[in-house]
Write a protein that holds these residues in place. Structure first.
Motif, PDB file in Angstrom:
ATOM      1  N   UNK A 178       0.832  -1.201   0.000  1.00 23.82           N
ATOM      2  CA  UNK A 178       0.000   0.000   0.000  1.00 23.82           C
ATOM      3  C   UNK A 178       0.865   1.249   0.000  1.00 23.82           C
ATOM      4  N   UNK A 179       1.916   1.262   0.822  1.00 24.81           N
ATOM      5  CA  UNK A 179       2.810   2.417   0.887  1.00 24.81           C
ATOM      6  C   UNK A 179       3.517   2.627  -0.440  1.00 24.81           C
ATOM      7  N   UNK A 180       3.928   1.544  -1.076  1.00 20.58           N
ATOM      8  CA  UNK A 180       4.596   1.645  -2.371  1.00 20.58           C
ATOM      9  C   UNK A 180       3.645   2.228  -3.420  1.00 20.58           C
ATOM     10  N   UNK A 181       2.410   1.775  -3.434  1.00 20.25           N
ATOM     11  CA  UNK A 181       1.429   2.307  -4.379  1.00 20.25           C
ATOM     12  C   UNK A 181       1.144   3.778  -4.106  1.00 20.25           C
ATOM     13  N   UNK A 182       1.074   4.149  -2.838  1.00 15.99           N
ATOM     14  CA  UNK A 182       0.820   5.535  -2.464  1.00 15.99           C
ATOM     15  C   UNK A 182       1.979   6.425  -2.936  1.00 15.99           C
ATOM     16  N   UNK A 183       3.204   5.945  -2.710  1.00 17.33           N
ATOM     17  CA  UNK A 183       4.391   6.686  -3.148  1.00 17.33           C
ATOM     18  C   UNK A 183       4.416   6.841  -4.666  1.00 17.33           C
ATOM     19  N   UNK A 184       4.098   5.782  -5.364  1.00 17.17           N
ATOM     20  CA  UNK A 184       4.069   5.815  -6.827  1.00 17.17           C
ATOM     21  C   UNK A 184       3.015   6.799  -7.333  1.00 17.17           C
TER      22      UNK A 184
END
Length: 61
Positions: free
Chosen positions: A37-43
């Protein structure tokens, strides 16, 4: 002529397919780890910043 169709069964089958599609989307959305989720948010933030950075300034007039 075509075969008679039971409209109740057709309606229920259509509704069932829609619920299954929604459930699959929810599994993809919510069935992820915190890191994913954090990776998707950052992206998403990176993509939005790139898009905003390329925005053309409007001049009044």
């Amino acid at each position: 002529m075509g075969d008679p169709v039971n409209l109740n069964k057709a309606r229920k089958a259509r509704d069932r397919a829609m619920r299954e599609a929604e459930a699959a989307a929810n599994r993809a959305k919510h069935g992820r780890s915190k890191a994913e989720k954090a990776n998707d948010r950052r992206e998403e933030e990176r993509r939005r910043a790139l898009l905003d950075g390329a925005r053309k300034e409007e001049t009044p007039g």
